[in-house]
Motif scaffolding. Structure first.
Motif, short mmCIF file in Angstrom:
data_model
loop_
_atom_site.label_atom_id
_atom_site.label_comp_id
_atom_site.label_asym_id
_atom_site.label_seq_id
_atom_site.Cartn_x
_atom_site.Cartn_y
_atom_site.Cartn_z
N ARG A 90 0.65 -1.74 0.10
CA ARG A 90 0.18 -0.12 -0.15
C ARG A 90 0.65 1.00 0.07
NH1 ARG A 90 -0.52 -2.69 4.36
NH2 ARG A 90 -1.02 -0.70 5.71
N GLU A 91 0.13 2.25 -0.50
CA GLU A 91 1.13 3.60 -0.32
C GLU A 91 1.67 4.01 0.90
OE1 GLU A 91 2.85 6.52 -2.86
OE2 GLU A 91 1.82 5.09 -3.32
N GLY A 92 0.74 3.65 1.76
CA GLY A 92 1.49 3.97 2.93
C GLY A 92 2.65 3.18 3.59
N ASP A 93 2.93 2.36 3.46
CA ASP A 93 3.72 0.96 3.23
C ASP A 93 5.25 1.74 2.68
OD1 ASP A 93 2.28 -0.62 4.92
OD2 ASP A 93 2.32 -2.05 3.17
N ARG A 94 4.50 2.12 1.52
CA ARG A 94 5.78 2.69 1.03
C ARG A 94 6.43 4.22 1.06
NH1 ARG A 94 6.14 5.34 -4.88
NH2 ARG A 94 8.50 5.43 -4.98
N VAL A 95 5.82 4.73 1.93
CA VAL A 95 6.06 6.26 2.84
C VAL A 95 6.83 5.95 4.01
CG1 VAL A 95 5.22 8.78 3.88
CG2 VAL A 95 4.03 7.45 1.23
N ASP A 96 6.07 4.93 4.56
CA ASP A 96 7.02 4.69 6.44
C ASP A 96 8.40 3.64 5.51
OD1 ASP A 96 4.90 4.81 7.62
OD2 ASP A 96 4.21 3.16 7.69
N ALA A 97 8.20 3.68 4.35
CA ALA A 97 10.04 2.35 3.69
C ALA A 97 10.70 3.64 3.79
CB ALA A 97 9.33 1.76 2.72
N LEU A 98 10.44 4.97 3.45
CA LEU A 98 11.35 5.69 2.49
C LEU A 98 11.56 6.81 4.18
CD1 LEU A 98 9.25 7.55 -0.35
CD2 LEU A 98 11.68 6.26 -0.51
N VAL A 99 10.34 6.95 4.86
CA VAL A 99 10.98 7.95 6.00
C VAL A 99 12.16 6.73 7.20
CG1 VAL A 99 10.34 8.09 8.29
CG2 VAL A 99 8.67 9.15 6.32
N GLU A 100 11.83 5.47 6.85
CA GLU A 100 12.26 4.45 7.69
C GLU A 100 13.96 4.55 6.70
OE1 GLU A 100 13.15 -0.16 8.86
OE2 GLU A 100 11.25 0.52 8.54
N GLU A 101 14.46 4.41 5.52
CA GLU A 101 15.85 4.76 5.01
C GLU A 101 16.17 6.53 5.43
OE1 GLU A 101 16.67 4.93 0.20
OE2 GLU A 101 15.27 3.60 1.04
N PHE A 102 15.29 7.06 5.23
CA PHE A 102 15.81 8.83 5.39
C PHE A 102 16.59 8.64 7.00
CE2 PHE A 102 14.92 12.40 7.84
CZ PHE A 102 15.66 13.70 7.01
N VAL A 103 16.07 8.09 8.54
CA VAL A 103 16.14 7.82 9.28
C VAL A 103 17.73 6.99 9.26
CG1 VAL A 103 16.12 7.51 11.47
CG2 VAL A 103 13.79 8.59 10.69
N LYS A 104 17.57 5.49 8.37
CA LYS A 104 18.78 5.93 9.14
C LYS A 104 19.57 6.23 7.88
CE LYS A 104 16.85 0.29 8.86
NZ LYS A 104 16.88 -0.32 8.11
N SER A 105 19.87 6.53 7.68
CA SER A 105 20.92 7.47 6.55
C SER A 105 21.64 8.69 7.28
CB SER A 105 20.37 8.15 5.29
OG SER A 105 19.43 7.43 3.66
N CYS A 106 20.65 9.44 8.07
CA CYS A 106 20.24 10.65 8.96
C CYS A 106 21.77 10.18 10.07
CB CYS A 106 19.77 11.29 9.82
SG CYS A 106 18.77 12.35 8.70
N LEU A 107 20.97 8.83 10.77
CA LEU A 107 21.95 7.92 11.68
C LEU A 107 23.08 7.51 11.19
CD1 LEU A 107 19.41 6.35 13.43
CD2 LEU A 107 20.35 8.38 14.44
N LYS A 108 23.60 7.65 9.71
CA LYS A 108 24.78 7.20 9.35
C LYS A 108 25.08 8.58 9.41
CE LYS A 108 23.72 3.00 7.07
NZ LYS A 108 23.50 2.46 5.70
N GLU A 109 25.38 9.58 9.05
CA GLU A 109 25.99 10.64 8.92
C GLU A 109 26.05 11.03 10.37
OE1 GLU A 109 26.54 12.22 6.05
OE2 GLU A 109 26.41 10.60 4.56
N GLY A 110 25.40 10.80 11.33
CA GLY A 110 26.25 11.11 12.49
C GLY A 110 24.81 11.65 13.94
N MET A 111 24.01 11.93 12.64
CA MET A 111 23.17 12.50 14.09
C MET A 111 22.63 11.74 14.44
SD MET A 111 20.99 14.76 10.22
CE MET A 111 19.71 15.27 11.84
N THR A 112 21.67 12.13 15.60
CA THR A 112 21.51 11.58 16.82
C THR A 112 19.99 11.28 16.12
OG1 THR A 112 20.29 13.04 17.90
CG2 THR A 112 22.41 12.84 18.17
N TYR A 113 18.71 9.84 16.73
CA TYR A 113 17.62 10.33 17.05
C TYR A 113 16.71 11.45 17.45
CZ TYR A 113 17.85 4.88 16.37
OH TYR A 113 18.18 3.75 15.43
#
Length: 134
Positions: A90-113
């Motif tokens: 479902r479209e919501g699942d895709r958006v959730d996956a994008l958000v999760e990927e974004f958060v993981k990318s931020c964490l890899k860049e050294g940001m905190t939650y």
């Protein structure tokens, strides 16, 4: 069955989207439009890369994105096949996956939650102001 010609594709050099994302989005469109039908085998990564004059890894990453989002399935030794559109998330699942990927990318860049929502809020405020000024 005769293999289809690799569809032409123009990459946008001015886009903020990486090349692999542009290709992934184009292939998603080709699947949604029916150009590639359920069960159909996609061209090999090497063929797509050669036909579009782009790096093998770019096509490979696009294929992995399509598989992650449920558009295709890789059958080891046989190729990559288009899934039935009814099985797509479902479209919501895709958006959730994008958000999760974004958060993981931020964490890899050294940001905190705690940094991530602040960053998002900052950008939302800026985009909202820009939109309201138009």
């Amino acid at each position: 069955m005769v293999a289809k010609e690799t569809p032409t594709f123009s990459f946008c050099d001015q886009s903020d989207l990486p090349l692999w994302v542009q290709l992934r989005d184009r292939m998603e469109f080709l699947i949604n439009s029916g150009f590639y039908e359920p069960g159909e085998k996609l061209p090999t990564v090497r063929k797509y890369a050669a036909d579009l004059h782009i790096a093998y890894n770019t096509v490979s990453k696009a294929y992995m994105g399509l598989e992650r989002d449920g558009y295709v399935t890789t059958v080891r030794g046989s190729g990559v096949f288009v899934n039935d559109l009814d099985s797509l998330p479902r479209e919501g699942d895709r958006v959730d996956a994008l958000v999760e990927e974004f958060v993981k990318s931020c964490l890899k860049e050294g940001m905190t939650y705690d940094d991530v929502p602040k960053l998002v809020s900052k950008h939302v405020r800026r985009m909202k102001r820009s939109h309201e000024e138009k």
